[in-house]
Design a protein around this motif. Structure first.
Motif, PDB file in Angstrom:
ATOM      1  N   PHE A 412       4.595   2.715  -8.895  1.00 33.25           N
ATOM      2  CA  PHE A 412       6.038   2.432  -8.839  1.00 33.25           C
ATOM      3  C   PHE A 412       6.308   1.143  -8.068  1.00 33.25           C
ATOM      4  CE2 PHE A 412      10.240   2.805  -6.912  1.00 33.25           C
ATOM      5  CZ  PHE A 412      11.017   3.040  -8.043  1.00 33.25           C
ATOM      6  N   VAL A 413       5.614   0.953  -6.964  1.00 33.75           N
ATOM      7  CA  VAL A 413       5.804  -0.265  -6.159  1.00 33.75           C
ATOM      8  C   VAL A 413       5.400  -1.499  -6.965  1.00 33.75           C
ATOM      9  CG1 VAL A 413       4.996  -1.526  -4.124  1.00 33.75           C
ATOM     10  CG2 VAL A 413       5.574   0.894  -3.944  1.00 33.75           C
ATOM     11  N   ILE A 414       4.291  -1.422  -7.691  1.00 31.86           N
ATOM     12  CA  ILE A 414       3.830  -2.560  -8.494  1.00 31.86           C
ATOM     13  C   ILE A 414       4.849  -2.910  -9.575  1.00 31.86           C
ATOM     14  CG2 ILE A 414       2.082  -3.333 -10.151  1.00 31.86           C
ATOM     15  CD1 ILE A 414       0.016  -1.813  -8.610  1.00 31.86           C
ATOM     16  N   ILE A 415       5.411  -1.898 -10.229  1.00 33.47           N
ATOM     17  CA  ILE A 415       6.367  -2.138 -11.303  1.00 33.47           C
ATOM     18  C   ILE A 415       7.612  -2.854 -10.778  1.00 33.47           C
ATOM     19  CG2 ILE A 415       7.855  -1.032 -13.020  1.00 33.47           C
ATOM     20  CD1 ILE A 415       4.875  -1.043 -13.694  1.00 33.47           C
ATOM     21  N   GLN A 416       8.026  -2.527  -9.551  1.00 29.93           N
ATOM     22  CA  GLN A 416       9.227  -3.162  -8.992  1.00 29.93           C
ATOM     23  C   GLN A 416       8.991  -4.610  -8.603  1.00 29.93           C
ATOM     24  OE1 GLN A 416      12.026  -1.325  -9.245  1.00 29.93           O
ATOM     25  NE2 GLN A 416      10.557   0.124 -10.118  1.00 29.93           N
ATOM     26  N   LEU A 417       7.756  -4.945  -8.326  1.00 28.42           N
ATOM     27  CA  LEU A 417       7.434  -6.318  -7.928  1.00 28.42           C
ATOM     28  C   LEU A 417       7.227  -7.182  -9.160  1.00 28.42           C
ATOM     29  CD1 LEU A 417       4.861  -5.558  -5.085  1.00 28.42           C
ATOM     30  CD2 LEU A 417       7.264  -6.178  -4.806  1.00 28.42           C
ATOM     31  N   GLU A 418       7.501  -8.468  -9.022  1.00 27.97           N
ATOM     32  CA  GLU A 418       7.235  -9.412 -10.102  1.00 27.97           C
ATOM     33  C   GLU A 418       6.309 -10.519  -9.602  1.00 27.97           C
ATOM     34  OE1 GLU A 418      10.756 -10.777 -11.990  1.00 27.97           O
ATOM     35  OE2 GLU A 418      11.491  -8.780 -12.471  1.00 27.97           O
ATOM     36  N   ASP A 419       6.761 -11.255  -8.599  1.00 27.84           N
ATOM     37  CA  ASP A 419       5.972 -12.380  -8.093  1.00 27.84           C
ATOM     38  C   ASP A 419       4.696 -11.916  -7.388  1.00 27.84           C
ATOM     39  OD1 ASP A 419       7.913 -14.055  -9.052  1.00 27.84           O
ATOM     40  OD2 ASP A 419       8.987 -14.191  -7.147  1.00 27.84           O
ATOM     41  N   TYR A 420       4.734 -10.730  -6.745  1.00 27.50           N
ATOM     42  CA  TYR A 420       3.596 -10.285  -5.941  1.00 27.50           C
ATOM     43  C   TYR A 420       2.880  -9.087  -6.567  1.00 27.50           C
ATOM     44  CZ  TYR A 420       5.684 -13.285  -2.403  1.00 27.50           C
ATOM     45  OH  TYR A 420       6.210 -14.352  -1.743  1.00 27.50           O
ATOM     46  N   ALA A 421       3.182  -8.781  -7.828  1.00 31.56           N
ATOM     47  CA  ALA A 421       2.579  -7.606  -8.468  1.00 31.56           C
ATOM     48  C   ALA A 421       1.062  -7.713  -8.529  1.00 31.56           C
ATOM     49  CB  ALA A 421       3.161  -7.426  -9.872  1.00 31.56           C
ATOM     50  N   LEU A 422       0.539  -8.867  -8.921  1.00 33.45           N
ATOM     51  CA  LEU A 422      -0.914  -9.037  -9.024  1.00 33.45           C
ATOM     52  C   LEU A 422      -1.578  -8.925  -7.661  1.00 33.45           C
ATOM     53  CD1 LEU A 422      -3.403  -9.672 -10.711  1.00 33.45           C
ATOM     54  CD2 LEU A 422      -2.910 -12.112 -10.419  1.00 33.45           C
ATOM     55  N   LEU A 423      -0.983  -9.540  -6.644  1.00 34.17           N
ATOM     56  CA  LEU A 423      -1.559  -9.502  -5.303  1.00 34.17           C
ATOM     57  C   LEU A 423      -1.588  -8.080  -4.761  1.00 34.17           C
ATOM     58  CD1 LEU A 423      -2.596 -10.910  -2.736  1.00 34.17           C
ATOM     59  CD2 LEU A 423      -0.206 -11.238  -2.047  1.00 34.17           C
ATOM     60  N   VAL A 424      -0.445  -7.392  -4.825  1.00 31.48           N
ATOM     61  CA  VAL A 424      -0.373  -6.018  -4.308  1.00 31.48           C
ATOM     62  C   VAL A 424      -1.283  -5.101  -5.115  1.00 31.48           C
ATOM     63  CG1 VAL A 424       1.145  -4.040  -3.955  1.00 31.48           C
ATOM     64  CG2 VAL A 424       1.949  -6.345  -3.403  1.00 31.48           C
ATOM     65  N   GLY A 425      -1.308  -5.284  -6.452  1.00 32.94           N
ATOM     66  CA  GLY A 425      -2.173  -4.457  -7.284  1.00 32.94           C
ATOM     67  C   GLY A 425      -3.640  -4.634  -6.946  1.00 32.94           C
ATOM     68  N   SER A 426      -4.060  -5.877  -6.737  1.00 29.69           N
ATOM     69  CA  SER A 426      -5.465  -6.147  -6.403  1.00 29.69           C
ATOM     70  C   SER A 426      -5.841  -5.539  -5.051  1.00 29.69           C
ATOM     71  CB  SER A 426      -5.710  -7.663  -6.388  1.00 29.69           C
ATOM     72  OG  SER A 426      -5.424  -8.236  -7.631  1.00 29.69           O
ATOM     73  N   ILE A 427      -4.962  -5.695  -4.071  1.00 30.39           N
ATOM     74  CA  ILE A 427      -5.240  -5.118  -2.746  1.00 30.39           C
ATOM     75  C   ILE A 427      -5.284  -3.597  -2.832  1.00 30.39           C
ATOM     76  CG2 ILE A 427      -4.317  -4.830  -0.415  1.00 30.39           C
ATOM     77  CD1 ILE A 427      -3.172  -7.663  -0.638  1.00 30.39           C
ATOM     78  N   GLY A 428      -4.344  -3.007  -3.580  1.00 31.06           N
ATOM     79  CA  GLY A 428      -4.313  -1.553  -3.719  1.00 31.06           C
ATOM     80  C   GLY A 428      -5.563  -1.007  -4.381  1.00 31.06           C
ATOM     81  N   LEU A 429      -6.030  -1.663  -5.452  1.00 37.57           N
ATOM     82  CA  LEU A 429      -7.246  -1.211  -6.133  1.00 37.57           C
ATOM     83  C   LEU A 429      -8.469  -1.357  -5.231  1.00 37.57           C
ATOM     84  CD1 LEU A 429      -6.683  -2.645  -9.729  1.00 37.57           C
ATOM     85  CD2 LEU A 429      -6.571  -0.256  -9.000  1.00 37.57           C
ATOM     86  N   PHE A 430      -8.465  -2.412  -4.421  1.00 36.87           N
ATOM     87  CA  PHE A 430      -9.577  -2.580  -3.474  1.00 36.87           C
ATOM     88  C   PHE A 430      -9.606  -1.434  -2.466  1.00 36.87           C
ATOM     89  CE2 PHE A 430     -11.246  -4.107   0.588  1.00 36.87           C
ATOM     90  CZ  PHE A 430     -12.482  -4.600   0.204  1.00 36.87           C
ATOM     91  N   ILE A 431      -8.434  -1.033  -1.976  1.00 35.29           N
ATOM     92  CA  ILE A 431      -8.360   0.065  -1.012  1.00 35.29           C
ATOM     93  C   ILE A 431      -8.787   1.378  -1.669  1.00 35.29           C
ATOM     94  CG2 ILE A 431      -6.764   1.440   0.388  1.00 35.29           C
ATOM     95  CD1 ILE A 431      -5.160  -1.129   0.866  1.00 35.29           C
ATOM     96  N   ILE A 432      -8.341   1.603  -2.919  1.00 39.80           N
ATOM     97  CA  ILE A 432      -8.736   2.826  -3.645  1.00 39.80           C
ATOM     98  C   ILE A 432     -10.248   2.889  -3.825  1.00 39.80           C
ATOM     99  CG2 ILE A 432      -8.620   3.991  -5.885  1.00 39.80           C
ATOM    100  CD1 ILE A 432      -5.721   3.010  -6.094  1.00 39.80           C
ATOM    101  N   LEU A 433     -10.850   1.764  -4.194  1.00 38.61           N
ATOM    102  CA  LEU A 433     -12.304   1.706  -4.358  1.00 38.61           C
ATOM    103  C   LEU A 433     -13.016   1.993  -3.045  1.00 38.61           C
ATOM    104  CD1 LEU A 433     -14.807   1.098  -6.080  1.00 38.61           C
ATOM    105  CD2 LEU A 433     -14.501  -1.339  -5.526  1.00 38.61           C
TER     106      LEU A 433
END
Length: 451
Positions: A412-433
């Motif tokens: 949900f947070v990623i969908i709301q973001l536009e300019d920072y979606a890729l950055l937040v998504g990459s950091i989030g996936l790194f934390i999940i891994l």
């Protein structure tokens, strides 16, 4: 022999590799219904576009205005030689040909006031506008010096004024132009060009008033949708636009001046200034008036990212949601030795797919936030209750609840973001891994669990 069969059965039942292969295969199978859901989302999105286009067509499509333009006919002569049989010589004559010259204004000032409003059809909504465009400026003396045209060959009494627009259907007033002390009504003149023409009757006493700068003024009220643009045909063109729309996108070849731009929740104001030196065309054309829409500028009344677009973006994370959720159950099964049947994995996966059908159906009647909360709560609750029945310990149920809540909140947070979606998504996936690597570090991948 029975002992060998039992060993094989036990190996198949307890083999971590087999369990991982089965879960991986189920994930691939679940991509089929997920693909159907994505097709449904695209279909509903295209349906929305079709309905909005139909609404906009009836109200008025996007608008581009070009004018006023001074159109002055003139004559040139072609020398013809005709052989005379009697005299056995060539006779020379001058054959007149009619041409047209187009002259742009010296100054062009446009004040545009745009009021937007929503139009609804069923569950779909479009945003359209009504604009009042007050146009003022002046023409300098038409210059034929480059063509070496004799004064008597300029047909001043056949001169007219032109306006060009991409949307005749949206015009809501009788367009008149006041030039010097005379007022002229413009009539439509249809052609096959990209922009249709409005042309006045013959101008009165143009030869006399053309000796000095000629002031003009006009007002065009026009309905449109999506875009309102102008073509900077003035030697100095200034446009001021004011609207109640809160999400403008300034597009075209020229952006508004920084000091003249103001955007608030109640609307926006913008001001453009374009000089002849900023463009790639001059102030006059002879014989042919080119298509200048490529030099237009203005505003797109941008509709914020729609619910179908958000739903479509959400569905792109479907594989990740399904894969990570089933991975949580697989890690619980491997570490606790609790048996989970492939059918139970399949039911959990189908419940995850149902999230997207719930999301799109609810978002057509509610906003995206409510639809996401309702769909997410329903699916997380269903899987949590289901996991309680197949997992022996309450701590595993809370683990499933926490992991799913975190995943859906993250998406949900990623969908709301536009300019920072890729950055937040990459950091989030790194934390999940990192969490998965940390949680699985003590698992005995040979078939058991070590403490």
């Amino acid at each position: 022999m029975n002992t060998a069969k039992n060993k094989i059965k036990n190996w198949l039942r307890n083999s971590i590799s087999i369990k991982m292969a089965v879960v991986g295969f189920l994930i691939l199978i679940l991509m089929i219904p997920l693909g159907f859901v994505k097709d449904l989302i695209r279909e509903r999105k295209y349906r929305q576009v079709e309905v909005i286009d139909e609404i906009n067509t009836k109200w008025g499509t996007q608008v581009t205005l070009n004018g006023p333009i001074l159109k002055v006919p003139y004559r040139t002569y072609i020398e013809e030689k005709i052989y005379d049989e009697k005299t056995k010589t060539f006779l020379t004559s001058q054959k007149p040909e009619r041409h047209v010259a187009y002259f742009f204004p010296q100054d062009l000032n446009i004040k545009s006031e745009v009021k937007t409003k929503p139009l609804e059809r069923g569950i779909y909504e479009s945003v359209v506008y009504s604009s009042e465009n007050r146009i003022q400026g002046k023409f300098s003396t038409p210059d034929f010096s480059n063509k070496e045209i004799n004064e008597e060959d300029i047909l001043w009494n056949k001169a007219t004024l032109l306006f060009k627009t991409s949307n005749l259907k949206g015009i809501r007033n009788t367009i008149t132009v006041k030039l010097a002390d005379n007022e002229y009504e413009l009539k439509p003149k249809f052609n096959n060009a990209q922009m249709n023409t409005l042309e006045s009757s013959y101008l009165v006493n143009l030869e006399e008033i053309a000796e000095t700068p000629m002031d003009f003024s006009s007002t065009i009220n026009i309905n449109g949708s999506s875009v309102l643009q102008f073509i900077p045909i003035g030697k100095k063109t200034q446009v001021f636009m004011k609207s109640n729309w809160h999400s403008p996108s300034f597009n075209g070849n020229f952006l508004p001046e920084t000091d003249g731009k103001k955007i608030t929740e109640k609307g926006f104001e913008a001001q453009w200034k374009v000089l002849e030196t900023n463009r790639k065309f001059g102030q006059s054309f002879f014989d042919h008036l080119p298509d200048l829409t490529g030099f237009s500028f203005g505003t797109q009344f941008l509709v914020p990212i729609g619910d179908y677009q958000k739903t479509e973006r959400t569905s792109k994370y479907g594989l990740m949601i399904i894969g990570l959720t089933l991975l949580v159950f697989l890690l619980i099964q491997i570490s606790s030795k609790i048996p989970i049947h492939p059918f139970q994995y399949l039911m959990i996966g189908l419940a995850l797919v149902m999230f997207y059908t719930l999301l799109i159906s609810i978002s057509e009647h509610q906003n995206y936030l409510k639809a996401y909360l309702i769909s997410g709560t329903a699916v997380v609750s269903l899987i949590t209750v289901y996991s309680r029945s197949i997992l022996k310990y309450i701590k595993f149920t809370f683990l499933v609840l926490g992991s799913m809540f975190s995943l859906y909140a993250f998406i949900f947070v990623i969908i709301q973001l536009e300019d920072y979606a890729l950055l937040v998504g990459s950091i989030g996936l790194f934390i999940i891994l990192a969490i998965i690597m940390f949680a699985s570090r003590k698992i005995d991948w040979s078939g058991g669990s070590s403490e």
